[in-house]
Design an enzyme around this catalytic site. Structure first.
Site, PDB file in Angstrom:
ATOM      1  CG  LEU A  16      -3.174   7.622  -7.478  1.00 29.83           C
ATOM      2  CD1 LEU A  16      -4.183   8.471  -6.711  1.00 29.83           C
ATOM      3  CD2 LEU A  16      -3.670   7.382  -8.906  1.00 29.83           C
ATOM      4  N   GLY A  19       4.094   1.136  -7.145  1.00 29.22           N
ATOM      5  CA  GLY A  19       4.103  -0.310  -7.276  1.00 29.22           C
ATOM      6  C   GLY A  19       5.511  -0.827  -7.445  1.00 29.22           C
ATOM      7  N   GLY A  20       5.613  -2.081  -7.862  1.00 29.51           N
ATOM      8  CA  GLY A  20       6.916  -2.693  -8.005  1.00 29.51           C
ATOM      9  C   GLY A  20       7.725  -2.144  -9.157  1.00 29.51           C
ATOM     10  N   GLY A  22       6.830   1.118 -10.919  1.00 30.07           N
ATOM     11  CA  GLY A  22       6.801   2.558 -11.146  1.00 30.07           C
ATOM     12  C   GLY A  22       6.033   3.317 -10.091  1.00 30.07           C
ATOM     13  CE  LYS A  39       3.198   1.121 -13.399  1.00 25.07           C
ATOM     14  NZ  LYS A  39       2.472  -0.162 -13.655  1.00 25.07           N
ATOM     15  CG  ASP A 135      -0.781 -10.150 -11.389  1.00 28.16           C
ATOM     16  OD1 ASP A 135      -1.054 -11.052 -10.566  1.00 28.16           O
ATOM     17  OD2 ASP A 135      -0.213  -9.092 -11.060  1.00 28.16           O
TER      18      ASP A 135
END
Length: 403
Positions: A16, A19-20, A22, A39, A135
Site C-alpha cells: 500500500l 513510510g519512515g 515501516g 504495517k 504530528d
C-alpha cells in the site's frame, strides 16, 4: 510478498505504501475473513530499542483513545519467522485529507464543518486520554468512505507513532514532528509538551483548509527560513495573511480564534482540542450557514460540547450597556462578513458526497464572545484587522492605506 503470512493470521495481498518506520500492506485476516492494513517495521530499524518502542507506542496509543475518529488497531506482535514487529489496523477505503484537497479542491462549507467536527472530536478524545499526537497535519488525517447512512465520510486521525503520553514529571523531549506544522515548544527541552501543541497544529490545518494554502510563507522554503518565520517573525492575523495570498474574504471572528490557537506561548492557547472546538464551532456555523433542523449524528466525547458559552459574561448576560452596544455593532459586521464568506465558499468546488447531516445554529453572541475576549498576549492593538474584501487585481503595487 503477496501470499506471505504475518503474525500467523494476516495474509499479504498487496503493498500500500511505505513510510519512515515501516512498510504498509493490504492484508486478509484469515481468522475473521476481513480486509486489514498491516504495517511491518523496516528490518534496518529493528535493532533500535527507541524505534521499536515508538512502533509499539502507535498501537497502544490508538487503543487507549475512545473515538471512532482515531484509526482502530486490531492486533500487534512480532513475527516469529522474520523477527519484525507488526501491527494490524482497520481497512477503510478513502484518501488522506491532503490528497482530497489536492485532487478535489477546497471542500464546500458543509463538508468543511463536518471534516473539522470529526477531526477535533478525535484529537479531543486523545487529549482526554492523556495523549498528545505531536504530528497533526493534513497527511495524517484520513477521510474514509462512509460506512454509515448519516455521514458523508468518516475522518480518522492516523499515525500515533510519535505520540506522547503526558507525564507531569517529564519536562520535555527532543524535537519530533513535521516542522511546518509542529508547535515551537516541540523543538525545546525546557518546556513540557501539552495538548496545546496539537492546538497549534489544528489552527494551521483549519487555516490550510480555508485558504487552500499553508499559513507560513516559507512552508516550502529552506528549514532556516521556515524556522525564523515560526519562532521569531511577527505572526500576522489570518485575514492579513489571506489578503497577502489573494484569498478570502474572511470571517471577522476567525482572526481572534486563530490568534488564540497559533500563539507562541502555549499557556496562551486553547488548553486542548475540546476548548478550541467549542470556540470554533459557532464561528464555522455562521460562515457555513447550515440547516438547524437535524441533531449531531453521534454523541461527542464526554464533556465535549459544540455550543458552550465562551465566557462567563456571555453565559450570565452581565455585560455593561456600553459593551452590549459595541457587541451589537460587531454582531452586525459578523453577520455581513459571514454572508459574504458563505457566498464565496459556496462557490468553491465541493467534493462529491451523499446527503450531509445538518447541524444546529447557535446564537450570535456565543460566536462573538471570543473576539471580544481574546486579545494579543504579546503586542498591543486590536486583535481583528480589517482588510479589503476583494484583493487588488492591478499588477501595480496598491497604495498604502491605514487598516
Amino acid at each position: 510478498e503477496s501470499g506471505d503470512l504475518v503474525g500467523g493470521d494476516f495474509e499479504i495481498v498487496r503493498p500500500l505504501s511505505q513510510g519512515g518506520m515501516g512498510a504498509v500492506y493490504v492484508a486478509h485476516q484469515r481468522s475473521t475473513d476481513a480486509t486489514r492494513v498491516v504495517k511491518v517495521m523496516l528490518p534496518a530499524l529493528v535493532k533500535s530499542p527507541e524505534l521499536r518502542e515508538r512502533f509499539e507506542r502507535e498501537a497502544r496509543a490508538s487503543g487507549r483513545i475512545g473515538s471512532e475518529h482515531v484509526v482502530k488497531m486490531i492486533a500487534y506482535g512480532v513475527d516469529a519467522a522474520r523477527g519484525l514487529p507488526w501491527l494490524a489496523m482497520e481497512y477503510l477505503p478513502g484518501a488522506t485529507l491532503e490528497e482530497r484537497v489536492v485532487e478535489g479542491g477546497r471542500p464546500s462549507p458543509e463538508l468543511l464543518y463536518e471534516i473539522l467536527r470529526q477531526l477535533f472530536h478525535g484529537v479531543a478524545a486523545a487529549h482526554a486520554a492523556g495523549i498528545v499526537h505531536r504530528d497533526l497535519k493534513p497527511n495524517n488525517v484520513y477521510v474514509a468512505d462512509a460506512q454509515r447512512a448519516d455521514v458523508p465520510f468518516t475522518v480518522k486521525v492516523l499515525d500515533f507513532g510519535i505520540a506522547k503520553v503526558l507525564d507531569p514529571n517529564q519536562q520535555g523531549t527532543r524535537a519530533m514532528g513535521t516542522r511546518a506544522w509542529m508547535a515551537p515548544e516541540q523543538e525545546r527541552v525546557d518546556i513540557p509538551i501539552s495538548p496545546a501543541a496539537d492546538v497549534w497544529a489544528l489552527g494551521l490545518v483549519v487555516y490550510w483548509l480555508l485558504a487552500g494554502r499553508p499559513f507560513w510563507r516559507n512552508a516550502a522554503g529552506t528549514e532556516s527560513m521556515l524556522s525564523y518565520e515560526m519562532h521569531f517573525a511577527p505572526i500576522p492575523p489570518a485575514s492579513l495573511r489571506s489578503h497577502e495570498l489573494g484569498v478570502g474574504p474572511w470571517h471577522a471572528s476567525f482572526d481572534a480564534w486563530f490568534e488564540h490557537a497559533v500563539t507562541r506561548d502555549p499557556s496562551a492557547r486553547f488548553r486542548d482540542a475540546r476548548a478550541a472546538w467549542e470556540a470554533l464551532a459557532p464561528i464555522l456555523r455562521e460562515v457555513t450557514q447550515p440547516s438547524p433542523s437535524a441533531p449531531l449524528p453521534y454523541q461527542p466525547v464526554a464533556g465535549m460540547t459544540t455550543a458552550a458559552p465562551l465566557s462567563q459574561a456571555t453565559a450570565a448576560g452581565s455585560a455593561p450597556e456600553a459593551n452590549r452596544s459595541r457587541a451589537g455593532l460587531f454582531a452586525g459586521a459578523v453577520v455581513l462578513g459571514g454572508a459574504l464568506v458563505g457566498a464565496a465558499l459556496l462557490a468553491a468546488r465541493a467534493w462529491p458526497s451523499s446527503d450531509e447531516p445538518s447541524v444546529p445554529n447557535v446564537p450570535l453572541p456565543a460566536a462573538t464572545a471570543l473576539a471580544a475576549s481574546a486579545t494579543p498576549s504579546a503586542s498591543p492593538g486590536p486583535s481583528v484587522v480589517a482588510v479589503p474584501l476583494t484583493p487588488p487585481r492591478s499588477a501595480a503595487k496598491p497604495a498604502r492605506s491605514t487598516p
